[in-house]
Structure formats: structure tokens, C-alpha cells
Design a protein around this motif. Structure first.
Motif, mmCIF file in Angstrom:
data_model
loop_
_atom_site.group_PDB
_atom_site.id
_atom_site.type_symbol
_atom_site.label_atom_id
_atom_site.label_comp_id
_atom_site.label_asym_id
_atom_site.label_seq_id
_atom_site.Cartn_x
_atom_site.Cartn_y
_atom_site.Cartn_z
ATOM 1 N N GLY A 198 50.259 26.194 59.835
ATOM 2 C CA GLY A 198 49.157 27.104 59.729
ATOM 3 C C GLY A 198 47.960 26.984 58.576
ATOM 4 N N LYS A 199 47.258 27.774 58.686
ATOM 5 C CA LYS A 199 45.981 27.633 57.605
ATOM 6 C C LYS A 199 46.137 28.855 56.644
ATOM 7 C CE LYS A 199 41.066 26.765 57.035
ATOM 8 N NZ LYS A 199 39.853 26.598 57.945
ATOM 9 N N ARG A 200 46.047 28.814 55.283
ATOM 10 C CA ARG A 200 45.936 30.099 54.524
ATOM 11 C C ARG A 200 45.022 29.889 53.092
ATOM 12 N NH1 ARG A 200 50.772 33.079 51.213
ATOM 13 N NH2 ARG A 200 49.509 34.276 49.925
ATOM 14 N N LYS A 201 44.252 30.686 52.966
ATOM 15 C CA LYS A 201 43.692 30.415 51.455
ATOM 16 C C LYS A 201 44.615 31.176 50.573
ATOM 17 C CE LYS A 201 39.016 30.677 53.315
ATOM 18 N NZ LYS A 201 37.674 30.186 52.669
ATOM 19 N N LEU A 202 44.390 30.488 49.214
ATOM 20 C CA LEU A 202 45.161 31.004 48.096
ATOM 21 C C LEU A 202 44.126 31.271 47.141
ATOM 22 C CD1 LEU A 202 48.207 28.755 47.627
ATOM 23 C CD2 LEU A 202 48.214 31.030 48.515
ATOM 24 N N LYS A 203 43.902 32.642 46.764
ATOM 25 C CA LYS A 203 42.779 32.966 45.908
ATOM 26 C C LYS A 203 43.369 33.892 44.794
ATOM 27 C CE LYS A 203 38.236 35.474 45.924
ATOM 28 N NZ LYS A 203 37.200 36.066 46.765
ATOM 29 N N PHE A 204 42.649 33.485 43.702
ATOM 30 C CA PHE A 204 43.096 34.361 42.459
ATOM 31 C C PHE A 204 41.707 34.671 41.579
ATOM 32 C CE2 PHE A 204 46.337 30.932 43.644
ATOM 33 C CZ PHE A 204 47.511 31.734 43.419
ATOM 34 N N ASN A 205 41.948 35.957 41.047
ATOM 35 C CA ASN A 205 40.718 36.405 40.264
ATOM 36 C C ASN A 205 41.244 36.595 38.670
ATOM 37 O OD1 ASN A 205 39.239 36.718 42.540
ATOM 38 N ND2 ASN A 205 40.568 38.422 43.168
ATOM 39 N N TYR A 206 40.413 36.178 38.066
ATOM 40 C CA TYR A 206 40.787 36.123 36.385
ATOM 41 C C TYR A 206 40.229 37.411 35.859
ATOM 42 C CZ TYR A 206 41.713 34.680 31.688
ATOM 43 O OH TYR A 206 42.006 34.388 30.163
ATOM 44 N N GLN A 207 40.855 38.486 35.686
ATOM 45 C CA GLN A 207 40.280 39.603 35.443
ATOM 46 C C GLN A 207 41.279 40.776 34.611
ATOM 47 O OE1 GLN A 207 40.068 40.819 39.745
ATOM 48 N NE2 GLN A 207 40.674 42.687 38.978
ATOM 49 N N ARG A 208 40.842 41.511 34.086
ATOM 50 C CA ARG A 208 41.920 42.744 33.234
ATOM 51 C C ARG A 208 42.302 43.682 34.416
ATOM 52 N NH1 ARG A 208 37.692 43.333 28.690
ATOM 53 N NH2 ARG A 208 38.761 41.847 27.186
ATOM 54 N N PRO A 209 43.520 43.865 34.688
ATOM 55 C CA PRO A 209 44.253 44.922 35.526
ATOM 56 C C PRO A 209 43.393 45.857 35.816
ATOM 57 C CG PRO A 209 45.731 44.028 34.330
ATOM 58 C CD PRO A 209 44.473 43.720 33.608
ATOM 59 N N TRP A 210 42.550 46.678 34.672
ATOM 60 C CA TRP A 210 42.095 47.673 35.178
ATOM 61 C C TRP A 210 40.645 47.717 35.461
ATOM 62 C CZ3 TRP A 210 44.090 46.159 30.503
ATOM 63 C CH2 TRP A 210 43.216 45.694 29.498
ATOM 64 N N ASP A 211 40.058 46.603 35.340
ATOM 65 C CA ASP A 211 38.807 46.269 35.966
ATOM 66 C C ASP A 211 38.672 45.954 37.464
ATOM 67 O OD1 ASP A 211 37.517 46.516 33.359
ATOM 68 O OD2 ASP A 211 37.604 44.453 32.709
ATOM 69 N N TYR A 212 37.548 45.893 37.792
ATOM 70 C CA TYR A 212 37.333 45.752 39.399
ATOM 71 C C TYR A 212 36.743 44.172 39.614
ATOM 72 C CZ TYR A 212 38.513 50.711 40.398
ATOM 73 O OH TYR A 212 39.338 51.790 40.523
ATOM 74 N N GLU A 213 36.111 43.750 38.593
ATOM 75 C CA GLU A 213 35.269 42.386 38.650
ATOM 76 C C GLU A 213 35.848 41.428 37.764
ATOM 77 O OE1 GLU A 213 31.146 42.562 38.586
ATOM 78 O OE2 GLU A 213 30.824 44.728 39.410
#
Length: 103
Positions: free
Chosen positions: A76-91
Motif C-alpha cells: 500500500g501507499k502511506r504518507k508520513l507527516k510530522f509537524n515541528y511545533q509546541r504541543p500547545w500551539d496549533y501552527e
């Protein structure tokens, strides 16, 4: 196979049973962490292990390396996506995303 931030946006081809290691640089003393976006319906590539190590143990507050090990479980196909952020921030201040095709 070892994947780093310089591989952002790339596509990788694996076979069932193959493993990949994703290494991401971060600085835990700033409050920023790499947070994975979860896609529960996509289970063909699953995380096996997560660890972090200091890149310079002599410097307090220095950067660290987070290493995530994934195993290709089914075709199958999968995207692995990570966001570098503070846990309490939304962006996020930066993102990392790859696509994995398991054949």
C-alpha cells in the motif's frame, strides 16, 4: 534505509518487511517537538521504535536527533507527516513529509 530532513517531500519504495529510519533534528529545551500526524486508516507502515539522542552532549540545551523506525507491513501507499511545533500551539514552524510505497 535512513531518511533525513533533506529528504522532505520525497517518495520511497519498500518491500514488505523493510525498515526505514527517519532522523529529525530538534531542540527539546525550546518546547518544540516533532509531532506525527496520525492517519489511523493507513496501517501498512507502522512505527516500531522511537528514540532520541543528543548531537552534542557537552552543550546544555543543544540540539538532539529523534530517530523513528518504521516497518513496512502490507502492500500500500502511506504518507508520513510530522509537524515541528509546541504541543500547545496549533501552527507548526516547519513540516516534514514523505510518501512510502510498499510493494
Amino acid at each position: 534505509m535512513i531518511i533525513s530532513e533533506s529528504d522532505n517531500g520525497k517518495c520511497f519504495h519498500l518491500r514488505v518487511g523493510d525498515q526505514i529510519k527517519i532522523t529529525l533534528t530538534w531542540n527539546p529545551s525550546t518546547g518544540y517537538i516533532w509531532m506525527e500526524e496520525f492517519f489511523p486508516e493507513l496501517k501498512n507502515v507502522v512505527i516500531l521504535e522511537s528514540e532520541h539522542s543528543s548531537s552534542d552532549q557537552k552543550i546544555s540545551g543543544g540540539s538532539s536527533i529523534r530517530t523513528l523506525t518504521y516497518t513496512a507491513m502490507v502492500i500500500g501507499k502511506r504518507k508520513l507527516k510530522f509537524n515541528y511545533q509546541r504541543p500547545w500551539d496549533y501552527e507548526a514552524v516547519k513540516n516534514f513529509e514523505i510518501t512510502v510505497n510498499v510493494n
